[in-house]
Design a protein around this motif. Structure first.
Motif, PDB file in Angstrom:
ATOM      1  N   PHE A  60       0.806  -1.224   0.000  1.00 31.00           N
ATOM      2  CA  PHE A  60       0.000   0.000   0.000  1.00 31.00           C
ATOM      3  C   PHE A  60       0.839   1.275   0.000  1.00 31.00           C
ATOM      4  CE2 PHE A  60      -3.241  -2.951   1.930  1.00 31.00           C
ATOM      5  CZ  PHE A  60      -4.064  -2.962   0.808  1.00 31.00           C
ATOM      6  N   SER A  61       2.086   1.186   0.443  1.00 28.70           N
ATOM      7  CA  SER A  61       2.942   2.381   0.419  1.00 28.70           C
ATOM      8  C   SER A  61       3.703   2.499  -0.893  1.00 28.70           C
ATOM      9  CB  SER A  61       3.940   2.343   1.579  1.00 28.70           C
ATOM     10  OG  SER A  61       4.903   1.318   1.389  1.00 28.70           O
ATOM     11  N   GLY A  62       3.890   1.357  -1.591  1.00 25.64           N
ATOM     12  CA  GLY A  62       4.647   1.367  -2.833  1.00 25.64           C
ATOM     13  C   GLY A  62       6.142   1.468  -2.617  1.00 25.64           C
ATOM     14  N   SER A  63       6.585   1.285  -1.364  1.00 25.57           N
ATOM     15  CA  SER A  63       8.012   1.388  -1.056  1.00 25.57           C
ATOM     16  C   SER A  63       8.422   0.250  -0.125  1.00 25.57           C
ATOM     17  CB  SER A  63       8.326   2.718  -0.359  1.00 25.57           C
ATOM     18  OG  SER A  63       7.993   3.818  -1.164  1.00 25.57           O
ATOM     19  N   PRO A  64       9.623  -0.299  -0.294  1.00 25.82           N
ATOM     20  CA  PRO A  64      10.120  -1.273   0.677  1.00 25.82           C
ATOM     21  C   PRO A  64      10.307  -0.589   2.028  1.00 25.82           C
ATOM     22  CG  PRO A  64      11.850  -0.655  -0.872  1.00 25.82           C
ATOM     23  CD  PRO A  64      10.588  -0.050  -1.380  1.00 25.82           C
ATOM     24  N   LEU A  65      10.153  -1.339   3.102  1.00 24.28           N
ATOM     25  CA  LEU A  65      10.228  -0.739   4.428  1.00 24.28           C
ATOM     26  C   LEU A  65      11.599  -0.138   4.719  1.00 24.28           C
ATOM     27  CD1 LEU A  65       8.119  -3.243   6.560  1.00 24.28           C
ATOM     28  CD2 LEU A  65       7.462  -0.977   5.728  1.00 24.28           C
ATOM     29  N   ASN A  66      12.643  -0.704   4.107  1.00 19.96           N
ATOM     30  CA  ASN A  66      13.975  -0.153   4.367  1.00 19.96           C
ATOM     31  C   ASN A  66      14.237   1.145   3.601  1.00 19.96           C
ATOM     32  OD1 ASN A  66      14.381  -1.063   1.768  1.00 19.96           O
ATOM     33  ND2 ASN A  66      15.777  -2.717   2.329  1.00 19.96           N
ATOM     34  N   ALA A  67      13.250   1.576   2.793  1.00 20.22           N
ATOM     35  CA  ALA A  67      13.385   2.837   2.065  1.00 20.22           C
ATOM     36  C   ALA A  67      12.779   4.009   2.834  1.00 20.22           C
ATOM     37  CB  ALA A  67      12.725   2.730   0.694  1.00 20.22           C
ATOM     38  N   VAL A  70      12.730   4.190  10.156  1.00 18.79           N
ATOM     39  CA  VAL A  70      12.266   3.107  11.027  1.00 18.79           C
ATOM     40  C   VAL A  70      10.915   3.461  11.648  1.00 18.79           C
ATOM     41  CG1 VAL A  70      12.745   1.894  13.186  1.00 18.79           C
ATOM     42  CG2 VAL A  70      14.571   2.206  11.517  1.00 18.79           C
ATOM     43  N   PHE A  71      10.782   4.692  12.107  1.00 15.13           N
ATOM     44  CA  PHE A  71       9.540   5.096  12.775  1.00 15.13           C
ATOM     45  C   PHE A  71       8.362   5.067  11.810  1.00 15.13           C
ATOM     46  CE2 PHE A  71       6.629   7.542  15.328  1.00 15.13           C
ATOM     47  CZ  PHE A  71       6.997   7.229  16.621  1.00 15.13           C
ATOM     48  N   GLY A  73       8.134   3.255   9.065  1.00 12.29           N
ATOM     49  CA  GLY A  73       7.870   1.857   8.744  1.00 12.29           C
ATOM     50  C   GLY A  73       7.071   1.170   9.841  1.00 12.29           C
ATOM     51  N   ASP A  74       7.428   1.444  11.091  1.00 10.65           N
ATOM     52  CA  ASP A  74       6.687   0.861  12.207  1.00 10.65           C
ATOM     53  C   ASP A  74       5.242   1.369  12.229  1.00 10.65           C
ATOM     54  OD1 ASP A  74       9.010  -0.413  12.928  1.00 10.65           O
ATOM     55  OD2 ASP A  74       9.451   0.888  14.640  1.00 10.65           O
ATOM     56  N   ALA A  75       5.051   2.644  11.918  1.00 10.38           N
ATOM     57  CA  ALA A  75       3.705   3.208  11.880  1.00 10.38           C
ATOM     58  C   ALA A  75       2.854   2.529  10.804  1.00 10.38           C
ATOM     59  CB  ALA A  75       3.772   4.718  11.630  1.00 10.38           C
ATOM     60  N   LEU A  76       3.461   2.235   9.660  1.00 15.53           N
ATOM     61  CA  LEU A  76       2.739   1.546   8.594  1.00 15.53           C
ATOM     62  C   LEU A  76       2.315   0.147   9.037  1.00 15.53           C
ATOM     63  CD1 LEU A  76       4.938   2.520   5.508  1.00 15.53           C
ATOM     64  CD2 LEU A  76       2.551   3.167   5.874  1.00 15.53           C
ATOM     65  N   VAL A  77       3.251  -0.597   9.622  1.00  9.50           N
ATOM     66  CA  VAL A  77       2.967  -1.985  10.010  1.00  9.50           C
ATOM     67  C   VAL A  77       1.924  -2.039  11.119  1.00  9.50           C
ATOM     68  CG1 VAL A  77       3.960  -4.077  10.997  1.00  9.50           C
ATOM     69  CG2 VAL A  77       5.236  -2.792   9.276  1.00  9.50           C
ATOM     70  N   LEU A  78       2.141  -1.280  12.194  1.00  8.59           N
ATOM     71  CA  LEU A  78       1.183  -1.299  13.306  1.00  8.59           C
ATOM     72  C   LEU A  78      -0.160  -0.712  12.887  1.00  8.59           C
ATOM     73  CD1 LEU A  78       2.736  -0.364  16.767  1.00  8.59           C
ATOM     74  CD2 LEU A  78       1.792  -2.523  15.987  1.00  8.59           C
ATOM     75  N   GLY A  79      -0.126   0.305  12.035  1.00 11.00           N
ATOM     76  CA  GLY A  79      -1.368   0.907  11.579  1.00 11.00           C
ATOM     77  C   GLY A  79      -2.225  -0.071  10.798  1.00 11.00           C
ATOM     78  N   ILE A  80      -1.610  -0.805   9.897  1.00 12.06           N
ATOM     79  CA  ILE A  80      -2.371  -1.779   9.098  1.00 12.06           C
ATOM     80  C   ILE A  80      -2.889  -2.896   9.985  1.00 12.06           C
ATOM     81  CG2 ILE A  80      -2.151  -3.533   7.279  1.00 12.06           C
ATOM     82  CD1 ILE A  80      -0.251  -1.556   5.850  1.00 12.06           C
ATOM     83  N   ALA A  81      -2.083  -3.357  10.943  1.00 15.22           N
ATOM     84  CA  ALA A  81      -2.543  -4.381  11.881  1.00 15.22           C
ATOM     85  C   ALA A  81      -3.759  -3.878  12.660  1.00 15.22           C
ATOM     86  CB  ALA A  81      -1.412  -4.761  12.837  1.00 15.22           C
ATOM     87  N   CYS A 107       9.895  12.712  11.485  1.00 18.99           N
ATOM     88  CA  CYS A 107       9.699  12.230  10.122  1.00 18.99           C
ATOM     89  C   CYS A 107       8.557  12.979   9.433  1.00 18.99           C
ATOM     90  CB  CYS A 107       9.390  10.731  10.136  1.00 18.99           C
ATOM     91  SG  CYS A 107      10.478   9.737  11.146  1.00 18.99           S
ATOM     92  N   PRO A 108       8.521  14.300   9.498  1.00 15.87           N
ATOM     93  CA  PRO A 108       7.380  15.041   8.942  1.00 15.87           C
ATOM     94  C   PRO A 108       7.190  14.836   7.445  1.00 15.87           C
ATOM     95  CG  PRO A 108       9.201  16.525   9.474  1.00 15.87           C
ATOM     96  CD  PRO A 108       9.537  15.209  10.077  1.00 15.87           C
ATOM     97  N   LYS A 109       8.274  14.641   6.685  1.00 21.49           N
ATOM     98  CA  LYS A 109       8.162  14.462   5.242  1.00 21.49           C
ATOM     99  C   LYS A 109       7.500  13.136   4.878  1.00 21.49           C
ATOM    100  CE  LYS A 109      12.152  17.365   4.061  1.00 21.49           C
ATOM    101  NZ  LYS A 109      13.488  17.421   3.409  1.00 21.49           N
ATOM    102  N   GLU A 110       7.545  12.179   5.813  1.00 19.88           N
ATOM    103  CA  GLU A 110       6.962  10.856   5.534  1.00 19.88           C
ATOM    104  C   GLU A 110       5.532  10.734   6.041  1.00 19.88           C
ATOM    105  OE1 GLU A 110      10.798   7.936   5.497  1.00 19.88           O
ATOM    106  OE2 GLU A 110      10.120   8.643   7.449  1.00 19.88           O
ATOM    107  N   ALA A 111       5.038  11.759   6.713  1.00 18.92           N
ATOM    108  CA  ALA A 111       3.681  11.708   7.247  1.00 18.92           C
ATOM    109  C   ALA A 111       2.649  11.535   6.130  1.00 18.92           C
ATOM    110  CB  ALA A 111       3.387  12.970   8.043  1.00 18.92           C
ATOM    111  N   GLY A 112       2.878  12.200   4.980  1.00 16.58           N
ATOM    112  CA  GLY A 112       1.957  12.070   3.861  1.00 16.58           C
ATOM    113  C   GLY A 112       1.921  10.662   3.308  1.00 16.58           C
ATOM    114  N   LEU A 113       3.081  10.027   3.215  1.00 16.78           N
ATOM    115  CA  LEU A 113       3.142   8.650   2.721  1.00 16.78           C
ATOM    116  C   LEU A 113       2.390   7.715   3.667  1.00 16.78           C
ATOM    117  CD1 LEU A 113       6.114   6.738   1.230  1.00 16.78           C
ATOM    118  CD2 LEU A 113       5.011   5.816   3.272  1.00 16.78           C
TER     119      LEU A 113
END
Length: 227
Positions: A60-67, A70-71, A73-81, A107-113
């Protein structure tokens, strides 16, 4: 929302090797009961099928988690769960809380993603999980069932892929009724709640720091259950 932010810190502790129950106790000791319940529910929902949530986070993000950070990526995983497992939690509230936590923690620039990916997950996540559940792939069945992929591969090598798929489904980590006992909770209200589910087909799982840290209190609850 402090509970959501605390859940992210607990998740990171666990990813570094900490026990979830110990981190939850340390991270939530000053939070109200409602937030502690939220942290516990969110973290364990994520852990039960972590590989599945990570896969959907990438989708759903269109990006690998290592891209991403960390914060984020964790928000994406826990959020989807949380979106797909916690039926009593309003999706909009959870998404907003996670986006704000990402902004707050550098990580303000990643908030939109994160916002866009979680909104996609809230709309299309259940269909994606259903698709994976019907997949003939042993890897997908492991992911759906919360079984490590190496276990499924080992079963496939020994029993064959068809039998391995059946065994993996039998090993699925089902979310039965669970109770978290707060330090000030007395036995009688818990016993009354348990009596509502007094059926041989129901499984009840306790996860609580009291059971690990207070043997005397554990005996008190168990005696009340036996009676």
């Amino acid at each position: 929302m402090r509970g959501v932010e605390a859940a992210l810190f607990v998740w990171r502790d666990v990813m570094k090797g900490a026990f979830a129950s110990e981190s939850i106790r340390k991270r939530t000791e000053r939070l109200p009961d409602s937030d502690r319940v939220l942290v516990t529910s969110l973290v364990y929902a994520g852990l039960r099928r972590a590989t599945l949530w990570k896969n959907l986070a990438v989708r759903f993000s269109g990006s690998p988690l290592n891209a991403v950070s960390v914060f984020a990526g964790d928000a994406l995983v826990l959020g989807i769960a949380g979106l797909l497992e916690l039926n009593s939690f309003a999706p909009q509230v959870l998404v907003n809380a996670l986006v704000e936590a990402v902004k707050k923690n550098g990580c303000p620039k990643e908030a939109g993603l994160v916002n866009a990916a979680l909104r996609k997950a809230s709309q299309r996540g259940k269909a994606a999980v259903d698709e994976i559940s019907r997949s003939p792939s042993l890897r997908d069945q492991c992911m759906y069932s919360g079984v490590p992929n190496w276990v499924g591969m080992h079963l496939g090598d020994y029993w064959g892929r068809d039998e391995a798929r059946r065994l993996v489904r039998l090993m699925a980590m089902k979310a039965f009724m669970s109770l978290r006992l707060s330090p000030d909770i007395q036995p009688q209200p818990v016993i009354e709640e348990l009596e509502k589910y007094n059926d041989p087909g129901n499984y009840i799982f306790f996860y609580d720091d009291n059971f690990a840290a207070h043997p005397g209190r554990t005996k008190e609850f168990l005696r009340a259950m036996i009676q």
